[in-house]
Design an enzyme around this catalytic site. Structure first.
Site, PDB file in Angstrom:
ATOM      1  CE  LYS A 134       3.060  22.987  78.278  1.00  0.00           C
ATOM      2  NZ  LYS A 134       4.042  24.070  78.261  1.00  0.00           N
ATOM      3  CG  ASP A 173       9.890  22.918  76.847  1.00  0.00           C
ATOM      4  OD1 ASP A 173       9.072  22.335  76.125  1.00  0.00           O
ATOM      5  OD2 ASP A 173       9.656  23.974  77.447  1.00  0.00           O
ATOM      6  CD  GLN A 217       4.118  27.328  79.968  1.00  0.00           C
ATOM      7  OE1 GLN A 217       4.042  26.113  80.089  1.00  0.00           O
ATOM      8  NE2 GLN A 217       3.982  27.925  78.800  1.00  0.00           N
TER       9      GLN A 217
END
Ligand code: NAD
Length: 285
Positions: free
Chosen positions: A53, A120, A97
């Site tokens: 990422k 997200d 994460q």
């Protein structure tokens, strides 16, 4: 035989568009869109995902920062870092994460992220906005699946879509997005009876289960479009999806491979979400 839906090509296209958008944002506002990622602990797979990422954000010209915290970081320390990033103007997107170590409640972390920076798309506000048909941030893998479907250029309205899996991260948002496209949507899951018969009704079959090659060729309606979200490692170390690819390939009209299908789209949509978040925050003043 099926048309292969190439996620690497799709992802490159999205990244190219995001790169141009980031340049335009920079020249208009004097700074790059910013993505901050929080990684707690030393899970090897998570470290690789985060590094990917970080690299992807750099490549499209974003300002990116990874906050690497030790595994014994307390929940309140994570929440206060999230609060600090919520308040930092140059941070447009915040991603934590997952999984986080078990002493940290994932729900509490998600709820702490400003919905405007929740790239997200997991915050209940963004989930609610999605199901209400309002603009919000949509979780990345579902957004990638829909992007791939739209690229096929077929009329989605009226198609029967079956989504295998009902997770917050994948199954539910995909179902909401397909409804928005006027599909007739069935969500099947671990308690669904006669899964095979349910799948055989699908003009569009989305598999997001996490069971290697659960869906056999005989489950596929001839001509169906198959999107395989699953990523499973076999005992021999091979990566396979939730669909028996070679069998389904013979019947489907289009199918995503694993790897190289949905997977590459996820990071591309994360970048896209960050650009969307940056622009919306500026528009909101
Ligand atoms: P999850 O474990 O949270 O959810 C799995 C879902 O599948 C559940 O709703 C469960 O009810 C259903 N299910 C389980 N066994 C079943 C069975 N035998 N029959 C029918 N339904 C069953 O998983 P998730 O986070 O939604 O991920 C699903 C898969 O997608 C995993 O393989 C994961 O690795 C993969 N994934 C891929 C990406 C990507 O970028 N390509 C992103 C996220 C997840």
């Amino acid at each position: 035989m099926a048309r292969v839906i190439d996620g690497k090509v799709g992802a490159a296209q999205v990244r190219g568009q995001v790169r141009l958008g980031a340049e335009a944002f920079h020249s208009q506002f004097g700074r790059a869109p910013g993505l901050d990622v929080i990684l707690v602990g030393d899970d090897a797979a998570s470290a690789v995902y985060v590094r990917n990422k970080e690299k992807a954000a750099e490549e499209v010209g974003f300002r990116g920062k990874v906050h690497r915290l030790p595994a014994n970081t307390s929940e309140s320390e994570v929440l206060s870092l999230v609060a600090q990033l919520n308040e930092t103007d140059e941070v447009d997107g915040i991603l934590v994460q997952f999984p986080v170590p078990s002493h940290i409640r994932q729900d509490a972390v998600i709820a702490a992220i400003s919905p405007a920076k929740d790239v997200d798309g997991l915050h209940p506000i963004n989930m609610g906005r999605l199901w209400s048909g309002l603009d919000g941030l949509v979780s990345c893998t579902p957004a990638g699946c829909i992007w791939l479907l739209e690229q096929l250029g077929v009329k989605l309205a009226g198609m029967r879509a079956v989504v295998l899996g009902r997770s917050q991260l994948v199954g539910k948002p995909i179902a909401a997005l397909l409804l928005q496209k006027d599909c007739t949507v069935t969500v099947a899951h671990s308690k669904t009876q006669d899964l095979e018969a349910v799948c055989r009704e699908a003009d569009i079959l989305i598999a997001a289960v996490g069971r290697p090659e659960l869906v056999r060729g005989s489950w596929i309606k001839p001509g169906a479009i198959v999107i395989d979200v699953g990523i499973n490692r076999t005992p021999s170390g091979k990566l396979v999806g939730d669909v028996a690819y070679a069998e389904a390939f013979e019947l489907a009209s289009a199918i995503t491979p694993v790897p190289g299908g949905v997977g590459p789209m996820t990071i591309a949509m994360l970048l896209n979400n960050t650009l969307i978040a940056a622009k919306r925050r500026k528009a909101a003043g």
